[in-house]
Design a protein around this motif. Structure first.
Motif, PDB file in Angstrom:
ATOM      1  N   ALA A  88      24.339 -19.900  15.400  1.00 17.25           N
ATOM      2  CA  ALA A  88      23.992 -18.583  15.931  1.00 17.25           C
ATOM      3  C   ALA A  88      24.668 -18.385  17.276  1.00 17.25           C
ATOM      4  CB  ALA A  88      22.482 -18.450  16.087  1.00 17.25           C
ATOM      5  N   TYR A 106      24.413 -14.815  13.059  1.00 15.49           N
ATOM      6  CA  TYR A 106      23.754 -15.985  12.493  1.00 15.49           C
ATOM      7  C   TYR A 106      24.533 -16.467  11.273  1.00 15.49           C
ATOM      8  CZ  TYR A 106      19.591 -14.741  15.224  1.00 15.49           C
ATOM      9  OH  TYR A 106      18.717 -14.456  16.247  1.00 15.49           O
ATOM     10  N   LYS A 122      19.699 -17.420   8.601  1.00 15.78           N
ATOM     11  CA  LYS A 122      19.187 -16.062   8.773  1.00 15.78           C
ATOM     12  C   LYS A 122      17.752 -15.959   8.284  1.00 15.78           C
ATOM     13  CE  LYS A 122      23.453 -13.351   8.566  1.00 15.78           C
ATOM     14  NZ  LYS A 122      24.280 -12.435   7.747  1.00 15.78           N
ATOM     15  N   THR A 178      16.044 -17.871  15.377  1.00 18.70           N
ATOM     16  CA  THR A 178      16.218 -16.738  16.286  1.00 18.70           C
ATOM     17  C   THR A 178      16.825 -17.235  17.592  1.00 18.70           C
ATOM     18  OG1 THR A 178      14.291 -15.615  15.359  1.00 18.70           O
ATOM     19  CG2 THR A 178      15.099 -14.846  17.491  1.00 18.70           C
TER      20      THR A 178
END
Length: 123
Positions: free
Chosen positions: A49, A60, A65, A69
């Motif tokens: 990412a 990402y 995904k 995050t």
């Protein structure tokens, strides 16, 4: 010379979570692009990412995904990777990378790298 230090790795069971941190020695305004890459034993390093300074552009890998995050706290010169629903195939050394200019998903375009932090996901 910019220094990047990762932390937060460890051993976790499948479906668990970990939060990786990357602390930069330099004001992150100068590190417009920051990203995470990983390398599993016997495999090439791969993109995970990346994000730009304001978060306006984020990317990402398909494999993470919806589970991972990426975020930044520029006031603290830091970047994070929240990893949820971890799988054994996420096991790798995770590296923080940064540069003033870089292609988000291309590791060769980043100049600065951390030493890595080990993430091990048990089944």
């Amino acid at each position: 010379q910019v220094q990047l230090v990762e932390s937060g790795g460890g051993l976790v069971q499948a479906r668990g979570s970990l939060r990786l941190s990357c602390a930069a020695s330099e004001y992150t305004l100068h590190l417009s692009v920051m990203g995470w890459f990983r390398q599993a034993p016997g495999k090439e390093r791969e993109f995970v990412a990346a994000t730009t300074y304001t978060g306006g552009s984020t990317a990402y890998a398909d494999s993470v995904k919806g589970r991972f995050t990426i975020s930044r706290d520029n006031a603290k010169n830091s970047m994070f990777l929240q990893m949820n629903s971890l799988k054994p195939e996420d096991t790798a050394v995770y590296y923080c990378a940064a540069d003033w200019r870089a292609e988000l998903a291309t590791d060769s375009s980043y100049k600065f790298w951390g030493q890595g932090t080990q993430v091990t996901v048990s089944s």
